[in-house]
Design a protein around this motif. Structure first.
Motif, PDB file in Angstrom:
ATOM      1  N   ALA A  44       0.966  -1.087   0.007  1.00  0.00           N
ATOM      2  CA  ALA A  44       0.233   0.130  -0.153  1.00  0.00           C
ATOM      3  C   ALA A  44       0.743   1.533  -0.023  1.00  0.00           C
ATOM      4  CB  ALA A  44      -1.002  -0.432   1.290  1.00  0.00           C
ATOM      5  N   ASN A  45       2.274   1.131   0.622  1.00  0.00           N
ATOM      6  CA  ASN A  45       2.727   2.458   1.059  1.00  0.00           C
ATOM      7  C   ASN A  45       3.486   2.770  -0.607  1.00  0.00           C
ATOM      8  OD1 ASN A  45       2.467   2.852   3.770  1.00  0.00           O
ATOM      9  ND2 ASN A  45       4.551   2.104   4.156  1.00  0.00           N
ATOM     10  N   VAL A  46       4.247   1.799  -1.392  1.00  0.00           N
ATOM     11  CA  VAL A  46       4.756   2.110  -2.469  1.00  0.00           C
ATOM     12  C   VAL A  46       3.477   2.457  -3.468  1.00  0.00           C
ATOM     13  CG1 VAL A  46       5.772   0.698  -4.472  1.00  0.00           C
ATOM     14  CG2 VAL A  46       6.263  -0.507  -2.185  1.00  0.00           C
ATOM     15  N   PHE A  86       2.742   5.717  -2.799  1.00  0.00           N
ATOM     16  CA  PHE A  86       4.130   7.009  -3.186  1.00  0.00           C
ATOM     17  C   PHE A  86       4.038   6.842  -4.542  1.00  0.00           C
ATOM     18  CE2 PHE A  86       8.691   7.166  -4.078  1.00  0.00           C
ATOM     19  CZ  PHE A  86       8.951   8.070  -4.020  1.00  0.00           C
ATOM     20  N   ASN A  87       3.927   5.851  -5.442  1.00  0.00           N
ATOM     21  CA  ASN A  87       3.575   6.472  -6.814  1.00  0.00           C
ATOM     22  C   ASN A  87       2.376   6.911  -6.988  1.00  0.00           C
ATOM     23  OD1 ASN A  87       5.419   5.774  -9.245  1.00  0.00           O
ATOM     24  ND2 ASN A  87       5.313   3.527  -8.708  1.00  0.00           N
ATOM     25  N   LYS A  88       1.656   7.241  -6.318  1.00  0.00           N
ATOM     26  CA  LYS A  88       0.526   8.497  -6.352  1.00  0.00           C
ATOM     27  C   LYS A  88      -0.656   7.193  -7.097  1.00  0.00           C
ATOM     28  CE  LYS A  88       3.006  12.297  -5.494  1.00  0.00           C
ATOM     29  NZ  LYS A  88       2.364  12.867  -3.788  1.00  0.00           N
ATOM     30  N   GLY A 137      13.006   5.884   0.821  1.00  0.00           N
ATOM     31  CA  GLY A 137      13.068   4.460   0.969  1.00  0.00           C
ATOM     32  C   GLY A 137      12.272   3.914   2.471  1.00  0.00           C
ATOM     33  N   MET A 138      12.705   4.088   3.283  1.00  0.00           N
ATOM     34  CA  MET A 138      12.398   3.406   4.851  1.00  0.00           C
ATOM     35  C   MET A 138      11.130   3.741   5.454  1.00  0.00           C
ATOM     36  SD  MET A 138      15.093   2.004   5.905  1.00  0.00           S
ATOM     37  CE  MET A 138      16.289   2.118   7.829  1.00  0.00           C
ATOM     38  N   ASP A 139      10.738   5.258   5.198  1.00  0.00           N
ATOM     39  CA  ASP A 139       9.075   5.746   5.188  1.00  0.00           C
ATOM     40  C   ASP A 139       8.313   5.070   4.459  1.00  0.00           C
ATOM     41  OD1 ASP A 139      10.134   8.000   6.630  1.00  0.00           O
ATOM     42  OD2 ASP A 139       9.505   9.318   4.922  1.00  0.00           O
ATOM     43  N   ILE A 140       8.840   3.864   3.086  1.00  0.00           N
ATOM     44  CA  ILE A 140       8.136   3.338   2.610  1.00  0.00           C
ATOM     45  C   ILE A 140       7.742   2.210   3.776  1.00  0.00           C
ATOM     46  CG2 ILE A 140       7.592   2.186   0.484  1.00  0.00           C
ATOM     47  CD1 ILE A 140       8.314   4.347  -0.893  1.00  0.00           C
TER      48      ILE A 140
END
Length: 577
Positions: A153-155, A158-160, A565-568
């Motif tokens: 979900a995070n990725v 991140f990719n909008k 990256g770490m946020d994701i």
RNA sequence: GCGCUUGUAGCUCAACUGGAUAGAGCGCCUGACUUCGGAUCAGGAGGUUCUGGGUUCGACUCCUAGCAGGCGCACCA
């Protein structure tokens, strides 16, 4: 800013030009043509396979074609320092150093969007994950799928893309009845000093039920706990509430929060199951029939009975699946079909289900039902997370729910911590069984890749402390009048692969690529850092406690990528460790 | 018996939707701290990518037949 994509576009332009002039024959699709990072032993920055892909249709050898193409490519791009053809037909390009200066300028000016794929169409996703039965706390087994789902979900976010995170609550059926009974016996144990029937195999023995019981007693003084029949309905609701409270607490401690919790019981109550089955019936996907015993199984205990069945064999399943139990109640599958109809009605572009390995056999039937309902094969993607093999004291640790002998999420967080749990669980492809060595993960050592990556960030933060700058704030540089050394370009090359890593993680739903990537980037950084040991010129800070712009901005770029990256992944990046 | 899945260095795993001489970590061997943080780094040894066929310019990757492990196989979700 994806330099591979940009380069590929340029090549395709060149190809189209040539083909217009009649100098080159092109196939129907140019999809096979790629731009990649060449293996490190080659002294070049980017590489393409065009010549090999087009050699056959043009009736030339790959090398010959590569030679003619490389000339054309070089003419078109002023930033190319050197272009070479390598067997079996790769074209390798080395950029002028100014290319990398431009690159870092570009990505620091647009640091917030670096990594995002700006070309693709953005979609609306629904991702269902965890969905553990609301009968007790989450344990290690649930953890991997939970983290996998959350990071996917995070990725995507991140990719909008748009993402809705959903938890399906199985609050209907036999196990809920047994669960409620178990809570009831705990209540009797507390209130009337009656011993809990430990020999009843259907009941849930876990100690956590005592807490549930105590809470229910304390907050519902008006209830008469003497008569089960009278309060069973109310008790079911209360017991599930308790379980969900605990589960949500567990999820929170893992850093996971769902947008929706969808109740199975509600779907059943709202007649959604009937509706979806009517729909399937109209379309001829449902019939009354019998299921045969599987070959090789003892059919002594097999009772054939006529049931309402879904024709999943039409979609490649090995048998048709029961929708209704003999007592008339819906099967789990039936309400799950209704749930998926419900998902479809909410008009998502794509549905993602994260399942545990033990439910992999279920995929065929649920995807069959989605296909029947939506008339589309690729609406639903199911992702399986393989088992976690726990290792304690160098030995495999077997969990047993019955004995209460299992490791909960709470245990994990208390002993290992959220960050390490997330990072380690994600570090491997979800298709592969994961060894989770307790002692190893707890140890704060170099064996633990989490600290390796965090240490990289902390070192950069330390440099910023020395020069009294804030690592988190933007850096402005007036003139990019410098060129990077090869060591530095190697790091920039790795950074240039970040959008590719995001692309792959997001398209293939394989977020394990991110920890792997971050580790590699951190590794290059640590090498670079240690160059300063032998050579003071390579240190970031000089004797006057000053840093040059090229180094300052490079450190900032590295830390930016590590941070996003770490946020994701959902772990922290401390500035001091 | 059937389905799904995995098989890569002694161990744990990568390998960018088919690319080049298959890469890391651990472990083993040799080295680097009067130093911007040694939770670090430099170097060495270690491979028939489970086996046999096939597809093609090219296969760890795709197809096929096996072998071995894991998971699953009716009204439990």
């Amino acid at each position: 800013m994806n330099i591979f994509e940009q380069f590929l576009d340029k090549i395709k332009e060149t190809l189209l030009d040539l083909s217009k002039k009649g100098d080159l024959i092109l196939p129907d699709t140019l999809n096979g043509i790629t731009a990649e990072m060449p293996p490190s032993k080659f002294d070049s920055d980017i590489s393409t396979n065009v010549a090999m892909v087009l050699s056959k249709i043009n009736k030339k050898t790959p090398i010959d074609l590569a030679n003619t193409l490389s000339e054309k490519i070089k003419k078109k791009d002023k930033l190319i320092e050197e272009i070479s053809v390598v067997k079996p037909g790769f074209i390798n390009i080395k950029f002028k150093k100014i290319f990398w200066t431009n690159f870092i300028k570009e990505i620091t000016q647009k640091s917030k969007s670096f990594g995002i794929n700006t070309k693709e169409n953005k979609k609306n996703f629904l991702i269902e994950f965890v969905s553990a039965n609301p009968t007790g706390p989450l344990h290690v087994g649930h953890c991997r799928g939970a983290i996998l789902g959350d990071v996917i979900a995070n990725v995507l976010l991140f990719n909008k893309h748009k993402v809705t995170k959903e938890y399906y609550v199985n609050d209907y059926g036999n196990q809920i009845i047994n669960f409620t009974k178990s809570v009831y016996f705990r209540i009797r144990e507390i209130s009337f000093k009656e011993p809990f029937p430990n020999d009843n195999e259907d009941l849930y023995p876990g100690d956590y039920l005592i807490d549930f019981a105590n809470n229910i007693i304390n907050y519902n003084k008006d209830l008469d706990f003497k008569n089960f029949e009278k309060i069973s309905e109310k008790l079911t609701v209360l017991a599930i509430e308790e379980a969900l409270k605990l589960i949500k607490k567990n999820l929170m401690s893992l850093g996971i929060n769902h947008d929706n919790f969808i109740s199975e019981k509600k779907l059943v109550k709202n007649q959604e199951v009937e509706k979806v089955i009517n729909f399937l019936q109209k379309n001829n996907f449902v019939y009354k029939g019998k299921i045969k015993a599987p070959a090789g199984e003892d059919d002594d205990n097999w009772v054939e009975r006529e049931q309402l069945l879904f024709k999943s064999t039409d979609f490649g399943d090995d048998k048709d699946r029961a929708l209704q139990k003999s007592d008339g109640a819906w099967t789990y599958f039936a309400s799950d079909v209704a749930y998926h109809k419900n998902k479809l009605d909410r008009k998502f572009d794509k549905l993602i289900n994260i399942l545990g390995a033990d439910h992999a056999g279920y995929i065929k039937r649920i995807s069959s039902s989605v296909e029947a309902l939506s008339n589309s094969k690729d609406k639903l993607v199911c992702k399986v997370s393989q088992l976690v093999k726990l290792i304690k004291d160098k030995k495999p640790f077997k969990m047993s729910k019955r004995k209460g002998d299992y490791i909960t999420v709470d245990d994990l967080i208390n002993e290992v911590g959220k960050d390490a749990t997330r990072f380690i669980m994600l570090n491997r492809s979800s298709d592969v069984e994961l060894d989770f060595d307790f002692d190893n993960v707890i140890e704060k050592s170099k064996d633990n890749p989490l600290y390796y990556v965090q240490y990289c960030y902390a070192r950069i933060a330390s440099v910023f402390r020395h020069i009294e700058k804030d690592l988190k704030s933007e850096i402005k540089i007036d003139k990019y009048d410098f060129e990077y050394s090869q060591d530095e370009i190697n790091i920039l090359k790795k950074i240039s692969e970040w959008p590719k890593c995001i692309d792959a993680s997001s398209n293939k739903l394989e977020p394990h690529r991110i920890p792997t990537y971050l580790y590699e980037l951190a590794s290059l950084f640590h090498s670079y850092w240690n160059l300063g040991k032998d050579n003071p010129d390579k240190r970031f800070i000089n004797d006057q406690k000053k840093i040059t712009n090229d180094k300052l901005i490079l450190l900032k770029a590295i830390s930016n990528v590590i941070k996003s990256g770490m946020d994701i992944v959902g772990v922290s990046v401390p500035e001091k460790m």
